[in-house]
Design a protein around this motif. Structure first.
Motif, mmCIF file in Angstrom:
data_model
loop_
_atom_site.group_PDB
_atom_site.id
_atom_site.type_symbol
_atom_site.label_atom_id
_atom_site.label_comp_id
_atom_site.label_asym_id
_atom_site.label_seq_id
_atom_site.Cartn_x
_atom_site.Cartn_y
_atom_site.Cartn_z
ATOM 1 N N ARG A 168 -49.352 14.496 -11.837
ATOM 2 C CA ARG A 168 -48.015 14.510 -11.471
ATOM 3 C C ARG A 168 -47.534 15.650 -10.777
ATOM 4 N N ALA A 169 -46.629 15.184 -9.719
ATOM 5 C CA ALA A 169 -45.887 16.131 -8.932
ATOM 6 C C ALA A 169 -44.838 17.012 -9.643
ATOM 7 N N PRO A 170 -44.571 18.088 -9.090
ATOM 8 C CA PRO A 170 -43.447 19.004 -9.650
ATOM 9 C C PRO A 170 -42.035 18.076 -9.816
ATOM 10 N N GLU A 171 -41.615 17.490 -9.005
ATOM 11 C CA GLU A 171 -40.438 16.694 -9.126
ATOM 12 C C GLU A 171 -40.662 15.643 -10.438
ATOM 13 N N CYS A 172 -41.757 15.286 -10.774
ATOM 14 C CA CYS A 172 -41.928 14.185 -12.058
ATOM 15 C C CYS A 172 -41.802 15.179 -13.103
ATOM 16 N N LEU A 173 -42.243 16.482 -13.197
ATOM 17 C CA LEU A 173 -42.153 16.892 -14.249
ATOM 18 C C LEU A 173 -40.971 17.751 -14.616
ATOM 19 N N LEU A 174 -40.358 18.110 -13.610
ATOM 20 C CA LEU A 174 -38.985 19.020 -13.688
ATOM 21 C C LEU A 174 -37.550 18.078 -13.572
ATOM 22 N N THR A 175 -37.598 16.907 -13.448
ATOM 23 C CA THR A 175 -36.594 16.031 -13.361
ATOM 24 C C THR A 175 -36.641 14.857 -14.325
ATOM 25 N N ASP A 176 -35.413 13.983 -14.506
ATOM 26 C CA ASP A 176 -35.309 13.012 -15.430
ATOM 27 C C ASP A 176 -35.502 11.712 -14.442
ATOM 28 N N GLY A 177 -36.571 11.816 -13.859
ATOM 29 C CA GLY A 177 -36.912 10.588 -12.984
ATOM 30 C C GLY A 177 -36.561 10.276 -11.733
ATOM 31 N N TYR A 178 -36.132 11.534 -11.067
ATOM 32 C CA TYR A 178 -35.691 11.718 -9.964
ATOM 33 C C TYR A 178 -36.525 12.042 -8.644
ATOM 34 N N ILE A 217 -51.814 28.200 -8.898
ATOM 35 C CA ILE A 217 -52.526 28.036 -7.729
ATOM 36 C C ILE A 217 -51.671 28.309 -6.482
ATOM 37 N N ILE A 218 -50.367 27.507 -6.426
ATOM 38 C CA ILE A 218 -49.555 27.683 -5.367
ATOM 39 C C ILE A 218 -48.623 28.569 -5.552
ATOM 40 N N GLY A 219 -48.234 29.238 -6.485
ATOM 41 C CA GLY A 219 -47.171 30.185 -6.515
ATOM 42 C C GLY A 219 -45.826 29.484 -7.082
ATOM 43 N N THR A 220 -45.058 30.477 -7.505
ATOM 44 C CA THR A 220 -43.808 29.909 -7.839
ATOM 45 C C THR A 220 -42.739 29.823 -6.678
ATOM 46 N N PRO A 221 -41.934 28.595 -6.795
ATOM 47 C CA PRO A 221 -41.211 27.962 -5.358
ATOM 48 C C PRO A 221 -40.012 28.923 -5.418
ATOM 49 N N PRO A 222 -39.563 28.994 -4.455
ATOM 50 C CA PRO A 222 -38.230 29.795 -4.110
ATOM 51 C C PRO A 222 -37.093 29.018 -4.963
ATOM 52 N N MET A 223 -36.042 29.898 -5.280
ATOM 53 C CA MET A 223 -35.087 29.470 -5.935
ATOM 54 C C MET A 223 -34.294 27.988 -5.438
ATOM 55 N N LYS A 224 -34.179 27.943 -4.083
ATOM 56 C CA LYS A 224 -33.389 27.073 -3.419
ATOM 57 C C LYS A 224 -34.427 25.639 -3.660
ATOM 58 N N VAL A 225 -35.719 25.626 -3.938
ATOM 59 C CA VAL A 225 -36.375 24.569 -4.272
ATOM 60 C C VAL A 225 -36.020 24.168 -5.827
ATOM 61 N N LEU A 226 -36.043 25.243 -6.646
ATOM 62 C CA LEU A 226 -35.858 24.682 -8.055
ATOM 63 C C LEU A 226 -34.603 24.362 -8.033
ATOM 64 N N ASN A 227 -33.577 24.705 -7.392
ATOM 65 C CA ASN A 227 -32.052 24.376 -7.727
ATOM 66 C C ASN A 227 -32.262 22.937 -7.220
ATOM 67 N N LYS A 228 -32.895 22.282 -6.712
ATOM 68 C CA LYS A 228 -32.897 20.873 -6.213
ATOM 69 C C LYS A 228 -33.162 20.125 -7.683
ATOM 70 N N PHE A 229 -33.984 20.832 -8.277
ATOM 71 C CA PHE A 229 -34.623 20.214 -9.532
ATOM 72 C C PHE A 229 -33.487 20.212 -10.744
ATOM 73 N N LYS A 230 -32.780 21.406 -10.905
ATOM 74 C CA LYS A 230 -31.833 21.779 -11.552
ATOM 75 C C LYS A 230 -30.679 20.623 -11.928
ATOM 76 N N GLN A 231 -30.256 20.076 -10.861
ATOM 77 C CA GLN A 231 -29.082 19.265 -10.567
ATOM 78 C C GLN A 231 -29.460 17.803 -11.302
ATOM 79 N N SER A 232 -30.588 17.662 -11.527
ATOM 80 C CA SER A 232 -31.100 16.516 -12.322
ATOM 81 C C SER A 232 -31.604 16.686 -13.697
ATOM 82 N N ARG A 233 -31.717 17.796 -14.088
ATOM 83 C CA ARG A 233 -32.248 18.058 -15.706
ATOM 84 C C ARG A 233 -31.563 19.346 -16.272
ATOM 85 N N VAL A 234 -31.326 19.214 -17.460
ATOM 86 C CA VAL A 234 -30.679 20.173 -18.014
ATOM 87 C C VAL A 234 -31.819 21.022 -18.950
#
Length: 418
Positions: A168-178, A217-234
């Motif tokens: 599973r890709a990170p966007e599948c794990l960190l969002t509600d289906g986005y 393995i690939i490190g923690t992503p920058p906050m600007k990337v995580l903010n994309k995921f925050k918009q769709s999951r509380v």
């Protein structure tokens, strides 16, 4: 299912059983996917995404072929008759100790990207790319099991069950289906590593551990990337900052080009992740692209030049006719066209080593018999007929040859060559 005979069970999934069956009419073998769910009508069956996807994507050399859909109205049972492959990628690498040759891995990944590119261009993404769903037969690879696929243009969020956790890709794990079709590329990157190493890249025990394995393995992503995921999951994204170990320490044998492609496939941000069409143009596949172009040029020359194509066909036909004539003559005349009055068994010659001899043109030989410098007619020798005996005839005894006999030294054979 009256047209097929069940041979045995190949595998079992959450939604279906897969059987090996044989056609009673032609004797061909197929894979029969029997659905565990029962269906109400033929319209319900025709609306299944898997059937619609396979019908839209076929024919393609790297997509599993759907031969027939069998629906029993009385029981509501449904079976998909597909082409039979040898095994899946998981079965190929399971328990294997010797690494696969890099050219073979390259060939498999090239075909996988071709299937993904064809699928994405036709508006479908798979959502469950994993070793078990990638089928092979010798050097041929095909993507199968489209039970979880969706249309690229369908409305988000996607709520139903998707992809096995390890892929599973990170966007599948960190969002509600986005998420989008780029999730297939992430999964293919995990498969790439697994084919090369025989170990999963991110073997998380649960969703939180899965994210932790990815960051390791690939490190923690920058906050600007995580903010994309925050918009769709509380949820809280307060992940500990990690640099990431990278893939190289775990797989030092991987070439730089293959590492470059894997990293491009597992970019945390899906917008930065490579797509299938771009992956096919990656330097890692340069050799395969060149070979493909050469084959295409040869094919185009035959298409554009009817005379060359006809000449090639004639050569093939002539060669086949020559082979058949030779075979027919050996059957009709075992001892040759002229035959022998009786069979003669030749002594067997034992050669310690034999190599293929290079063909050379025949040299021109001159007679070693000097003709007399006169105008007299040369006396012709009478032919002597042998009848399989070592005793000389009366004519042989009376005949004395004027020619001296010379014995040449034997040639020495060196290791089968000259």
């Amino acid at each position: 299912m009256n047209k097929y005979k069940t041979i045995g069970k190949i595998g079992e999934g959450t939604f279906s059983d897969v059987l090996k069956v044989q056609s009673l009419k032609g004797g061909q073998y197929y894979a029969c996917k029997q659905m565990k769910q029962h269906f109400e009508s033929i319209d319900h069956v025709n609306n299944l995404r898997e059937i619609q996807a396979l019908r839209r994507l076929n024919p393609h050399p790297n997509i599993l072929i759907l031969h027939e859909v069998i629906f029993d109205k009385k029981s509501g049972a449904l079976a998909l008759i597909c082409e039979l492959m040898d095994k899946n990628i998981y079965e190929l690498i399971k328990g294997r100790k010797k690494p696969l040759p890099e050219k073979r891995i390259m060939n498999y990944m090239y075909q996988l990207f071709k299937s993904l590119d064809h699928m994405h261009r036709n508006g479908i993404f798979h959502r469950d790319v994993k070793p078990e769903n990638i089928l092979i037969k010798q050097d041929l690879l095909k993507l199968g099991d489209f039970g979880s696929c969706r249309s690229i243009h369908s409305k988000q969020p996607y709520t139903e069950y998707i992809s096995t956790r390890w892929y599973r890709a990170p966007e599948c794990l960190l969002t509600d289906g986005y998420y989008s079709y780029k999730m297939d590329i992430w999964s293919a990157g995990c498969v790439f590593y697994e084919i090369a190493s025989f170990h999963p890249l991110f073997p998380g025990s649960n969703e939180l551990d899965q994210i932790s394995k990815i960051h390791e393995i690939i490190g923690t992503p920058p906050m600007k990337v995580l903010n994309k995921f925050k918009q769709s999951r509380v949820m809280s994204f307060d992940f500990p900052i990690r640099k990431g170990k990278g893939i190289s320490p775990f797989m030092p044998s991987l070439s730089n080009k293959s590492l470059s492609l894997i990293y491009a496939m597992i970019q945390y941000d899906p917008d930065e992740r490579i797509c299938a069409h771009e992956a096919l143009q990656h330097p890692y596949f340069r050799e395969l692209r060149w070979a493909e172009k050469q084959a295409m040029r040869r094919k185009m020359r035959l298409v554009e030049n009817p005379l060359e194509r006809e000449s090639l066909n004639l050569r093939r036909i002539a060669k086949e006719d020559q082979r058949q004539n030779f075979f027919r003559q050996t059957q009709e005349y075992p001892l040759g066209l002229h035959g022998l009055p009786y069979a003669v068994e030749l002594p067997k010659v034992t050669v310690p080593a034999v190599t293929n001899l290079t063909s050379y043109s025949n040299p021109t030989f001159q007679s070693i018999f000097a003709l007399p410098a006169t105008n007299r007619q040369v006396q012709l020798l009478q032919p002597i007929t042998y009848f399989g005996t070592h005793h000389k005839s009366e004519k042989q005894k009376e005949f004395k040859s004027p020619v001296k006999q010379y014995h040449l030294p034997a040639l020495e054979r060196r290791g089968g060559g000259y």
